[in-house]
Design a protein around this motif. Structure first.
Motif, PDB file in Angstrom:
ATOM      1  N   LEU A  83      -1.312  14.332   0.441  1.00  0.00           N
ATOM      2  CA  LEU A  83      -0.690  13.247   1.185  1.00  0.00           C
ATOM      3  C   LEU A  83      -1.687  12.622   2.158  1.00  0.00           C
ATOM      4  O   LEU A  83      -1.775  11.391   2.270  1.00  0.00           O
ATOM      5  N   LEU A  84      -2.463  13.446   2.849  1.00  0.00           N
ATOM      6  CA  LEU A  84      -3.452  12.938   3.788  1.00  0.00           C
ATOM      7  C   LEU A  84      -4.529  12.125   3.080  1.00  0.00           C
ATOM      8  O   LEU A  84      -5.042  11.141   3.618  1.00  0.00           O
ATOM      9  N   GLU A  85      -4.869  12.534   1.876  1.00  0.00           N
ATOM     10  CA  GLU A  85      -5.851  11.782   1.101  1.00  0.00           C
ATOM     11  C   GLU A  85      -5.311  10.396   0.763  1.00  0.00           C
ATOM     12  O   GLU A  85      -6.030   9.387   0.867  1.00  0.00           O
ATOM     13  N   VAL A 128       9.783   7.139   5.472  1.00  0.00           N
ATOM     14  CA  VAL A 128       8.980   6.717   6.619  1.00  0.00           C
ATOM     15  C   VAL A 128       7.499   6.521   6.261  1.00  0.00           C
ATOM     16  O   VAL A 128       6.747   5.919   7.038  1.00  0.00           O
ATOM     17  N   LEU A 129       7.074   6.982   5.102  1.00  0.00           N
ATOM     18  CA  LEU A 129       5.647   6.932   4.765  1.00  0.00           C
ATOM     19  C   LEU A 129       5.046   5.525   4.787  1.00  0.00           C
ATOM     20  O   LEU A 129       3.932   5.349   5.304  1.00  0.00           O
ATOM     21  N   PRO A 130       5.723   4.509   4.251  1.00  0.00           N
ATOM     22  CA  PRO A 130       5.136   3.161   4.340  1.00  0.00           C
ATOM     23  C   PRO A 130       4.910   2.702   5.779  1.00  0.00           C
ATOM     24  O   PRO A 130       3.958   1.969   6.053  1.00  0.00           O
ATOM     25  N   ILE A 131       5.788   3.130   6.702  1.00  0.00           N
ATOM     26  CA  ILE A 131       5.620   2.773   8.115  1.00  0.00           C
ATOM     27  C   ILE A 131       4.426   3.511   8.699  1.00  0.00           C
ATOM     28  O   ILE A 131       3.631   2.942   9.463  1.00  0.00           O
ATOM     29  N   LYS A 159      -5.044   4.634   2.134  1.00  0.00           N
ATOM     30  CA  LYS A 159      -4.017   3.592   2.276  1.00  0.00           C
ATOM     31  C   LYS A 159      -3.375   3.260   0.928  1.00  0.00           C
ATOM     32  O   LYS A 159      -3.224   2.097   0.554  1.00  0.00           O
ATOM     33  N   GLU A 160      -2.995   4.322   0.213  1.00  0.00           N
ATOM     34  CA  GLU A 160      -2.420   4.135  -1.102  1.00  0.00           C
ATOM     35  C   GLU A 160      -0.993   4.668  -1.214  1.00  0.00           C
ATOM     36  O   GLU A 160      -0.511   4.975  -2.285  1.00  0.00           O
ATOM     37  N   ILE A 161      -0.314   4.763  -0.084  1.00  0.00           N
ATOM     38  CA  ILE A 161       1.061   5.274  -0.093  1.00  0.00           C
ATOM     39  C   ILE A 161       1.956   4.439  -0.998  1.00  0.00           C
ATOM     40  O   ILE A 161       2.720   4.938  -1.815  1.00  0.00           O
ATOM     41  N   GLN A 184       1.094   2.004   7.900  1.00  0.00           N
ATOM     42  CA  GLN A 184       0.830   0.767   8.642  1.00  0.00           C
ATOM     43  C   GLN A 184       0.406   1.036  10.084  1.00  0.00           C
ATOM     44  O   GLN A 184      -0.415   0.303  10.647  1.00  0.00           O
ATOM     45  N   LYS A 185       0.951   2.096  10.679  1.00  0.00           N
ATOM     46  CA  LYS A 185       0.780   2.297  12.121  1.00  0.00           C
ATOM     47  C   LYS A 185      -0.172   3.420  12.515  1.00  0.00           C
ATOM     48  O   LYS A 185      -0.618   3.471  13.666  1.00  0.00           O
ATOM     49  N   ILE A 186      -0.461   4.343  11.613  1.00  0.00           N
ATOM     50  CA  ILE A 186      -1.240   5.520  11.996  1.00  0.00           C
ATOM     51  C   ILE A 186      -2.629   5.124  12.485  1.00  0.00           C
ATOM     52  O   ILE A 186      -3.267   4.215  11.943  1.00  0.00           O
TER      53      ILE A 186
END
Length: 204
Positions: A191-193, A102-105, A198-200, A108-110
């Motif tokens: 992960l938050l960093e 779900v991380l790429p989604i 935006k480097e997921i 995009q949306k956060i």
């Protein structure tokens, strides 16, 4: 029954129905390990304790069984679930697939408000870590993962993950954690960093 009302983050000002209130209390008792795996949950005793009918208790237990927290069987009544080793492995495998996928989604949306909330949870978890409060670390870690899933905007995945996280708590009570809880704090911060930058996609 609104299952999101079962979350520990339930708005205390929200008006709950009687069955939602009872569900919330039993749910939290299981999550806080006040009710151990295999503990019997007799309908008559619960009905007397909460001063409600057995019909309401039966409805609550049915919802808890759908969430994987309670097992019901004819003529044997209800009891707190006791996942097997194989079931436990499947729970953590499922969490890994869903939460990584779900991380790429999320990236995009956060929005800023959701990211701020996640950072606040990360700070709370670090404080609990410093206090060596394992129970609080586990609770906040679960809230963190659910908040991350909410940021994806996928309610179906949120509900599924909520069930998996609930099962995870039972599993850890029986078999112990598959990892050190305090390692999660470093992982969440990293992960938050990545999300902030935006480097997921680059990290996958």
């Amino acid at each position: 029954m609104n299952k999101k009302a079962s979350s520990r983050n339930t708005d205390k000002g929200a008006k709950l129905t009687k069955d939602e209130e009872i569900y919330h209390k039993i749910y939290n008792a299981i999550m806080d390990r006040q009710l151990a795996p295999d503990t019997k949950l007799p309908e008559d005793a619960l009905a007397e304790s909460f001063n409600v009918s057995r019909t309401i208790i039966r409805k609550v237990l049915l919802t808890l069984s759908h969430d994987g927290l309670v097992i019901t069987a004819p003529k044997r009544g209800a009891r707190v679930a006791h996942p097997s080793i194989q079931e436990s492995k499947e729970v953590f495998d499922a969490r890994r697939v869903i939460e990584v996928g779900v991380l790429p989604i999320v990236i995009q949306k956060i929005n800023k408000s959701e990211l701020k909330h996640l950072k606040d949870l990360d700070k709370q978890q670090r404080k609990a870590e410093q206090a060596q409060d394992t129970k609080k670390v586990v609770r906040i870690a679960g809230d963190f993962h659910l908040a991350l899933m909410l940021a994806s905007g996928n309610n179906s995945l949120y509900e599924y993950l909520r069930k998996l996280i609930s099962s995870s708590s039972l599993i850890e009570d029986i078999y112990g954690s598959p990892h050190r809880h305090f390692d999660n704090c470093e992982g969440h911060s990293a992960l938050l960093e990545l999300i902030s930058q935006k480097e997921i996609d680059k990290s996958m």
